[in-house]
Every structure is written in C-alpha cells, then in structure tokens.
Design a protein around this motif. Structure first.
Motif, PDB file in Angstrom:
ATOM      1  N   SER A  59      36.570   1.975   0.374  1.00  0.00           N
ATOM      2  CA  SER A  59      36.131   1.432  -0.918  1.00  0.00           C
ATOM      3  C   SER A  59      34.624   1.195  -0.883  1.00  0.00           C
ATOM      4  N   VAL A  60      33.879   2.284  -0.799  1.00  0.00           N
ATOM      5  CA  VAL A  60      32.423   2.216  -0.655  1.00  0.00           C
ATOM      6  C   VAL A  60      31.763   3.137  -1.682  1.00  0.00           C
ATOM      7  N   PRO A  61      30.531   2.842  -2.077  1.00  0.00           N
ATOM      8  CA  PRO A  61      29.872   3.620  -3.136  1.00  0.00           C
ATOM      9  C   PRO A  61      29.729   5.106  -2.826  1.00  0.00           C
ATOM     10  N   GLU A  62      29.670   5.456  -1.548  1.00  0.00           N
ATOM     11  CA  GLU A  62      29.514   6.864  -1.175  1.00  0.00           C
ATOM     12  C   GLU A  62      30.661   7.740  -1.674  1.00  0.00           C
ATOM     13  N   ASN A  63      31.788   7.125  -2.018  1.00  0.00           N
ATOM     14  CA  ASN A  63      32.939   7.887  -2.492  1.00  0.00           C
ATOM     15  C   ASN A  63      33.030   7.955  -4.018  1.00  0.00           C
ATOM     16  N   LEU A  64      31.962   7.560  -4.704  1.00  0.00           N
ATOM     17  CA  LEU A  64      31.924   7.658  -6.172  1.00  0.00           C
ATOM     18  C   LEU A  64      32.189   9.071  -6.664  1.00  0.00           C
ATOM     19  N   LYS A  65      31.782  10.056  -5.879  1.00  0.00           N
ATOM     20  CA  LYS A  65      31.867  11.460  -6.293  1.00  0.00           C
ATOM     21  C   LYS A  65      33.289  11.922  -6.577  1.00  0.00           C
ATOM     22  N   TYR A  66      34.281  11.170  -6.110  1.00  0.00           N
ATOM     23  CA  TYR A  66      35.661  11.607  -6.297  1.00  0.00           C
ATOM     24  C   TYR A  66      36.205  11.265  -7.682  1.00  0.00           C
ATOM     25  N   ASN A  67      35.430  10.554  -8.485  1.00  0.00           N
ATOM     26  CA  ASN A  67      35.781  10.388  -9.902  1.00  0.00           C
ATOM     27  C   ASN A  67      34.973  11.383 -10.725  1.00  0.00           C
ATOM     28  N   THR A  68      35.650  12.339 -11.298  1.00  0.00           N
ATOM     29  CA  THR A  68      35.002  13.304 -12.196  1.00  0.00           C
ATOM     30  C   THR A  68      35.631  13.252 -13.581  1.00  0.00           C
ATOM     31  N   VAL A  69      36.397  12.198 -13.830  1.00  0.00           N
ATOM     32  CA  VAL A  69      37.237  12.132 -15.030  1.00  0.00           C
ATOM     33  C   VAL A  69      36.846  11.001 -15.968  1.00  0.00           C
ATOM     34  N   LEU A  70      36.770   9.781 -15.438  1.00  0.00           N
ATOM     35  CA  LEU A  70      36.561   8.592 -16.263  1.00  0.00           C
ATOM     36  C   LEU A  70      35.086   8.217 -16.331  1.00  0.00           C
ATOM     37  N   PRO A  71      34.611   7.751 -17.492  1.00  0.00           N
ATOM     38  CA  PRO A  71      33.250   7.213 -17.542  1.00  0.00           C
ATOM     39  C   PRO A  71      33.191   5.914 -16.742  1.00  0.00           C
ATOM     40  N   PHE A  72      32.075   5.671 -16.082  1.00  0.00           N
ATOM     41  CA  PHE A  72      31.904   4.399 -15.382  1.00  0.00           C
ATOM     42  C   PHE A  72      31.492   3.323 -16.383  1.00  0.00           C
ATOM     43  N   HIS A  73      31.988   2.108 -16.176  1.00  0.00           N
ATOM     44  CA  HIS A  73      31.624   0.995 -17.045  1.00  0.00           C
ATOM     45  C   HIS A  73      30.119   0.752 -16.938  1.00  0.00           C
ATOM     46  N   PRO A  74      29.438   0.444 -18.052  1.00  0.00           N
ATOM     47  CA  PRO A  74      27.989   0.188 -18.005  1.00  0.00           C
ATOM     48  C   PRO A  74      27.582  -0.857 -16.979  1.00  0.00           C
ATOM     49  N   GLY A  75      28.410  -1.874 -16.775  1.00  0.00           N
ATOM     50  CA  GLY A  75      28.101  -2.885 -15.773  1.00  0.00           C
ATOM     51  C   GLY A  75      28.117  -2.311 -14.366  1.00  0.00           C
ATOM     52  N   ALA A  76      29.074  -1.406 -14.111  1.00  0.00           N
ATOM     53  CA  ALA A  76      29.135  -0.743 -12.809  1.00  0.00           C
ATOM     54  C   ALA A  76      27.954   0.205 -12.642  1.00  0.00           C
ATOM     55  N   VAL A  77      27.632   0.952 -13.699  1.00  0.00           N
ATOM     56  CA  VAL A  77      26.500   1.883 -13.647  1.00  0.00           C
ATOM     57  C   VAL A  77      25.221   1.135 -13.284  1.00  0.00           C
ATOM     58  N   ARG A  78      25.029  -0.038 -13.875  1.00  0.00           N
ATOM     59  CA  ARG A  78      23.816  -0.816 -13.593  1.00  0.00           C
ATOM     60  C   ARG A  78      23.717  -1.166 -12.114  1.00  0.00           C
ATOM     61  N   TRP A  79      24.825  -1.604 -11.501  1.00  0.00           N
ATOM     62  CA  TRP A  79      24.769  -1.952 -10.088  1.00  0.00           C
ATOM     63  C   TRP A  79      24.492  -0.715  -9.232  1.00  0.00           C
ATOM     64  N   TYR A  80      25.189   0.394  -9.526  1.00  0.00           N
ATOM     65  CA  TYR A  80      24.993   1.610  -8.720  1.00  0.00           C
ATOM     66  C   TYR A  80      23.546   2.095  -8.799  1.00  0.00           C
ATOM     67  N   GLU A  81      22.995   2.139  -9.992  1.00  0.00           N
ATOM     68  CA  GLU A  81      21.639   2.663 -10.146  1.00  0.00           C
ATOM     69  C   GLU A  81      20.605   1.730  -9.532  1.00  0.00           C
ATOM     70  N   GLU A  82      20.844   0.422  -9.609  1.00  0.00           N
ATOM     71  CA  GLU A  82      19.941  -0.523  -8.950  1.00  0.00           C
ATOM     72  C   GLU A  82      19.927  -0.341  -7.435  1.00  0.00           C
ATOM     73  N   ASN A  83      21.018   0.200  -6.907  1.00  0.00           N
ATOM     74  CA  ASN A  83      21.151   0.345  -5.471  1.00  0.00           C
ATOM     75  C   ASN A  83      21.029   1.795  -4.993  1.00  0.00           C
ATOM     76  N   GLY A  84      20.462   2.639  -5.866  1.00  0.00           N
ATOM     77  CA  GLY A  84      20.115   3.994  -5.450  1.00  0.00           C
ATOM     78  C   GLY A  84      21.208   5.028  -5.550  1.00  0.00           C
ATOM     79  N   TYR A  85      22.300   4.727  -6.254  1.00  0.00           N
ATOM     80  CA  TYR A  85      23.379   5.696  -6.418  1.00  0.00           C
ATOM     81  C   TYR A  85      23.298   6.321  -7.808  1.00  0.00           C
ATOM     82  N   GLU A  86      23.430   7.623  -7.854  1.00  0.00           N
ATOM     83  CA  GLU A  86      23.273   8.356  -9.116  1.00  0.00           C
ATOM     84  C   GLU A  86      24.627   8.568  -9.780  1.00  0.00           C
TER      85      GLU A  86
END
Length: 325
Positions: A291-318
């Motif tokens: 359960s780590v951000p590096e595995n984000l790539k395995y979701n290609t279906v659902l949009p990420f919640h804006p709150g989640a997107v904000r945390w990922y982008e603040e921490n260098g994840y695209e």
C-alpha cells in the motif's frame, strides 16, 4: 506595550489564527464515516476495519468498517453515498465505470474516486487434503465450490475462470468463514478464494485440519490471463504452513475508493495519513506492505480524488491528466 508584551501577543494571535484555520478547514468534514469492506474471514474485512479505526483514531472522528458483499457492492455504496469509503478491485471498477456492474447494469458509477493502492488479490483454490484434489484438473464434475459472497470479485470472476479451464461445478456462495466451516465439515468440496494473502479463513483451516492449496499450471495461468483482467502472481511459500514452495496463481489489484464529492481537505488528510504511515498500515494487515504510492500505476480506470491528487503531487508523484476530475 513593551517589546516582550508585543512578541507574546503576536505569538498568541498567530497561534489563534492557525487554530482557527485548522478548525475552519474541518467545517465541512463529515462527523463520522463508514468503510465498506466484505465478509468476515476475508482480508478486506480485516484491512478495511483496521484502516477505518486508524483514520478515526488519528483524525479524531467516529468511524468504522461495515460488512458488505465486497468490491461490487462497495462501488455501488460509495457511488450512492451510503458509505464514504470502500475497497474494490480493478475488474469490478472498470465494469462499474462502464455501466456494466452486475448490481446496477446500465448505470455508470461516476461518483467513485480512487485513493491509494492496497495490494494484489491472488485467485487461489483450497481443498481438504483427504479429498484427493491436488490440481484444478482433479476437481470432479459437479463438485460444490464456494466462491465467496454473491457479486464479490471472487464470485464475479472465478466461476468464469474455472469454466474456461473446463471445470463443471455446483456454485455456492457465502462468507469466507462460513465457507471454511462448510469445507471442513465436508459440505462443499472446494473454496475458490479471491482475497489478499494470507487469507484468515485459510490460516484458520490450516490450524484445524490438513488442506491442499492448489496452484495453476503454466498453461492454465496463461489461458486465464488471455481471457480476464488479471496478471501472473506467485503465492510465496512463507504465506502458509501448508506450502512447501511458491504457488502459481493470477491476481488483480485492489484500491481504496471514496465518494468524489467528499471534501478535498478531508480526503487529503486521509491520504496523507495512509501513505505516510506504512508501518501502522502493516500492523493492520501485512499485505499493506504494498500500500505505497509507487503502485499508483495499477489504477488505469478510476479518477483519483482531488484531495488524493494534491497529496501525490506535493510529494512528487505524477497523476495522469485523464485520471483527474
């Protein structure tokens, strides 16, 4: 007013402003929340209930897990606003987005957003050792097979997989603990599990009786991968006492989900807590090591919640643009 007094007053004023801002940020937060899990005896229930307790304790809210029918129902419950969060797998998620959910055919579920990756769900088969069933081809015609709760990921995909492999069976449904008891009592012949490992019901069976954990052959694995949204997987021998070596299987990724209309600040804090405390997540269930951000790539279906997107982008994840609202 002396310099010292001005400094103290200024510090107090700043502290009050910060506290006021923090309180204002929570103004639209829900007073309580529920996480849709699955049946007792499965990994979803353990993971989801533990995660709900972690959120509640750390953020000072009232919340908990709820027994459900699993991924398909969780998608419907989150979409309808009946629960704030849920756990699902990518296959049912793709069906839900396309309006092809077995629970709501023709209704695209567009109020479901992804939060973070959980782990891969292996599809595995268990039988009693004295049944003589040591491979998929050993399963006799007409065998009674438990596929978990109706409309769960296991019940949605495993019957079709076994049909593809030429197995003829009598289909049974129920919670994992209940099916484990039925297997031990000889009321069913096989359980076809789709759940994070180690599966509590299998671990319990191992304590009480001898079981066979049945792997796919290379040919069976390849055939299933051609027909279904799954990938190759090996169940490590260390997962169960029964296994002497890694067992070949197939798997599907799981993600936590949230209603897209939940407040952004609230979901940001939930994502931050979940992604920055993997040690606490692993204390809930050891499958959370994935359960780590590096595995984000395995979701290609659902949009990420804006709150989640904000945390990922603040921490260098695209996050891909097509997975943003």
């Amino acid at each position: 007013m002396t310099l010292k007094t001005r400094l103290i007053t200024g510090t107090l004023t700043s502290a009050m402003l910060i506290a006021g801002t923090a309180q204002a940020d929570r103004a639209d937060w829900p007073e309580n929340f529920t996480v849709g899990t699955a049946s007792q005896g499965g990994t979803y229930f353990v993971y989801g209930s533990g995660w709900a307790n972690l959120i509640a304790d750390e953020l000072g809210l009232s919340g908990g897990g709820e027994v459900t029918g699993g991924p398909n129902q969780n998608l419907a419950l989150v979409h309808g606003g009946d629960v704030a969060f849920g756990l699902t797998t990518m296959g049912p998620a793709a069906d839900a987005v396309a309006g092809e959910s077995s629970l709501a055919p023709g209704v695209p579920m567009d109020n479901v957003c992804a939060l973070f990756p959980m782990y891969e769900t292996p599809f595995s088969i268990t039988a009693l050792a004295d049944s003589g069933i040591e491979s998929i081809s050993d399963i006799p015609d007409g065998a009674s097979i438990g596929f978990g709760p109706a409309a769960s990921t296991s019940d949605t995909y495993f019957p079709a997989m076994l049909e593809t492999l030429g197995v003829e069976f009598d289909r049974r449904n129920g919670g994992w603990n209940d099916l484990g008891g039925q297997l031990q009592d000889g009321l069913i012949d096989v359980i076809a599990f789709a759940a994070g490992i180690p599966i509590p019901a299998v671990s319990q069976l191992e304590v009480q009786t001898d079981v066979n954990i049945i792997e796919f052959t290379e040919e069976e694995q390849a055939k299933v991968m051609e027909e279904f949204p799954v990938s190759a997987f090996e169940i490590p021998a260390s997962t169960y006492e029964t296994l002497e070596e890694d067992a070949r299987a197939v798997s599907m990724w799981n993600f936590t989900i949230a209603g897209c209309d939940l407040p952004e600040d609230f979901v940001y804090e939930v994502t931050k807590l979940s992604m920055e405390n993997n040690d606490k997540m692993r204390d809930i269930h050891r499958s959370a090591e994935f359960s780590v951000p590096e595995n984000l790539k395995y979701n290609t279906v659902l949009p990420f919640h804006p709150g989640a997107v904000r945390w990922y982008e603040e921490n260098g994840y695209e996050i891909p643009e097509d997975l943003k609202l």
